[in-house]
Design a protein around this motif. Sequence first.
Motif, PDB file in Angstrom:
ATOM      1  N   LEU A  25      -8.635  10.015  21.822  1.00 19.34           N
ATOM      2  CA  LEU A  25      -9.340   8.759  21.585  1.00 19.34           C
ATOM      3  C   LEU A  25      -9.410   8.467  20.095  1.00 19.34           C
ATOM      4  O   LEU A  25      -9.384   9.379  19.271  1.00 19.34           O
ATOM      5  CB  LEU A  25     -10.766   8.838  22.152  1.00 19.34           C
ATOM      6  CG  LEU A  25     -10.889   9.003  23.663  1.00 19.34           C
ATOM      7  CD1 LEU A  25     -12.325   9.278  24.050  1.00 19.34           C
ATOM      8  CD2 LEU A  25     -10.372   7.772  24.376  1.00 19.34           C
ATOM      9  N   ASP A  52     -13.648   3.990  16.663  1.00 20.35           N
ATOM     10  CA  ASP A  52     -13.674   2.702  15.982  1.00 20.35           C
ATOM     11  C   ASP A  52     -14.908   2.569  15.101  1.00 20.35           C
ATOM     12  O   ASP A  52     -14.844   2.039  14.002  1.00 20.35           O
ATOM     13  CB  ASP A  52     -13.635   1.554  16.992  1.00 20.35           C
ATOM     14  CG  ASP A  52     -12.323   1.514  17.753  1.00 20.35           C
ATOM     15  OD1 ASP A  52     -11.302   1.991  17.223  1.00 20.35           O
ATOM     16  OD2 ASP A  52     -12.325   1.011  18.891  1.00 20.35           O
ATOM     17  N   SER A  61     -18.233   3.896  19.354  1.00 21.97           N
ATOM     18  CA  SER A  61     -17.219   3.064  20.004  1.00 21.97           C
ATOM     19  C   SER A  61     -15.876   3.755  19.839  1.00 21.97           C
ATOM     20  O   SER A  61     -15.484   4.104  18.721  1.00 21.97           O
ATOM     21  CB  SER A  61     -17.156   1.677  19.371  1.00 21.97           C
ATOM     22  OG  SER A  61     -18.349   0.983  19.608  1.00 21.97           O
ATOM     23  N   VAL A  62     -15.196   3.971  20.952  1.00 20.64           N
ATOM     24  CA  VAL A  62     -13.871   4.600  20.916  1.00 20.64           C
ATOM     25  C   VAL A  62     -12.881   3.709  21.652  1.00 20.64           C
ATOM     26  O   VAL A  62     -13.251   2.915  22.500  1.00 20.64           O
ATOM     27  CB  VAL A  62     -13.898   6.017  21.544  1.00 20.64           C
ATOM     28  CG1 VAL A  62     -14.722   6.971  20.714  1.00 20.64           C
ATOM     29  CG2 VAL A  62     -14.383   6.001  22.975  1.00 20.64           C
ATOM     30  N   SER A  63     -11.619   3.863  21.291  1.00 26.78           N
ATOM     31  CA  SER A  63     -10.576   3.051  21.926  1.00 26.78           C
ATOM     32  C   SER A  63      -9.322   3.900  22.112  1.00 26.78           C
ATOM     33  O   SER A  63      -9.311   5.082  21.792  1.00 26.78           O
ATOM     34  CB  SER A  63     -10.269   1.814  21.084  1.00 26.78           C
ATOM     35  OG  SER A  63      -9.775   2.183  19.822  1.00 26.78           O
ATOM     36  N   GLN A  64      -8.262   3.234  22.571  1.00 31.31           N
ATOM     37  CA  GLN A  64      -6.968   3.852  22.858  1.00 31.31           C
ATOM     38  C   GLN A  64      -7.115   4.915  23.937  1.00 31.31           C
ATOM     39  O   GLN A  64      -6.508   5.972  23.883  1.00 31.31           O
ATOM     40  CB  GLN A  64      -6.335   4.452  21.599  1.00 31.31           C
ATOM     41  CG  GLN A  64      -6.043   3.430  20.541  1.00 31.31           C
ATOM     42  CD  GLN A  64      -5.419   4.030  19.302  1.00 31.31           C
ATOM     43  OE1 GLN A  64      -5.200   5.222  19.207  1.00 31.31           O
ATOM     44  NE2 GLN A  64      -5.135   3.172  18.339  1.00 31.31           N
ATOM     45  N   SER A  89     -14.955  -1.407  28.496  1.00 32.81           N
ATOM     46  CA  SER A  89     -14.491  -2.760  28.216  1.00 32.81           C
ATOM     47  C   SER A  89     -13.783  -3.281  29.461  1.00 32.81           C
ATOM     48  O   SER A  89     -13.538  -2.534  30.411  1.00 32.81           O
ATOM     49  CB  SER A  89     -13.531  -2.754  27.025  1.00 32.81           C
ATOM     50  OG  SER A  89     -12.339  -2.077  27.375  1.00 32.81           O
ATOM     51  N   THR A 141      -9.919   0.400  28.219  1.00 31.24           N
ATOM     52  CA  THR A 141      -9.298   1.221  27.177  1.00 31.24           C
ATOM     53  C   THR A 141     -10.250   1.453  26.014  1.00 31.24           C
ATOM     54  O   THR A 141      -9.957   2.239  25.127  1.00 31.24           O
ATOM     55  CB  THR A 141      -8.001   0.587  26.641  1.00 31.24           C
ATOM     56  OG1 THR A 141      -8.314  -0.687  26.073  1.00 31.24           O
ATOM     57  CG2 THR A 141      -6.965   0.446  27.740  1.00 31.24           C
ATOM     58  N   SER A 142     -11.381   0.757  25.998  1.00 28.02           N
ATOM     59  CA  SER A 142     -12.400   0.909  24.959  1.00 28.02           C
ATOM     60  C   SER A 142     -13.727   1.241  25.631  1.00 28.02           C
ATOM     61  O   SER A 142     -14.051   0.708  26.686  1.00 28.02           O
ATOM     62  CB  SER A 142     -12.554  -0.379  24.148  1.00 28.02           C
ATOM     63  OG  SER A 142     -11.354  -0.698  23.502  1.00 28.02           O
ATOM     64  N   SER A 164     -18.021   2.287  24.855  1.00 23.79           N
ATOM     65  CA  SER A 164     -19.190   2.430  23.978  1.00 23.79           C
ATOM     66  C   SER A 164     -20.058   3.521  24.579  1.00 23.79           C
ATOM     67  O   SER A 164     -20.363   3.488  25.779  1.00 23.79           O
ATOM     68  CB  SER A 164     -19.985   1.130  23.898  1.00 23.79           C
ATOM     69  OG  SER A 164     -19.206   0.123  23.313  1.00 23.79           O
TER      70      SER A 164
END
Length: 136
Positions: A45, A48, A88-91, A119, A123-124, A126
Amino acid sequence: VGTLDEQLSRVNRVQLARFTTLLPTEPDVSGLLVQIAAIAKQSGLSVDSIQFSNIDGSAAPPGGGSDAAVLPKQQPGAELGTAGINLSVSQGNYAKLKQFLTHLESSLRLMDVATVNFSGDATSFSIAMQAYYWPR
């Protein structure tokens, strides 16, 4: 006093270091930042944003849920401090999120995940959580 000295002499230095990692004497925000970033990277991950809040000496809820067995018996007036963490993380995907949560759970630092929000494209994420410390 003699009994306390005997008990302290039995404490292994490794055990003491492990306990200090579990419940440090201060919030150790920089250590938390490094640890969370490393766990996110290990899980695939991307972090963000990360925000720390409510870093105070407020008490943890009594009874403490599943972690109550590892918490020290508190003396009158002893309280656990808390540090709120919003991340907050993504990917990611569900498998990566699950891996991240598993790594968090197995980390030595005592933390609770309160909420996880997805989200629309999943893919995102919180994540709101809390880390504890024991100001002695």
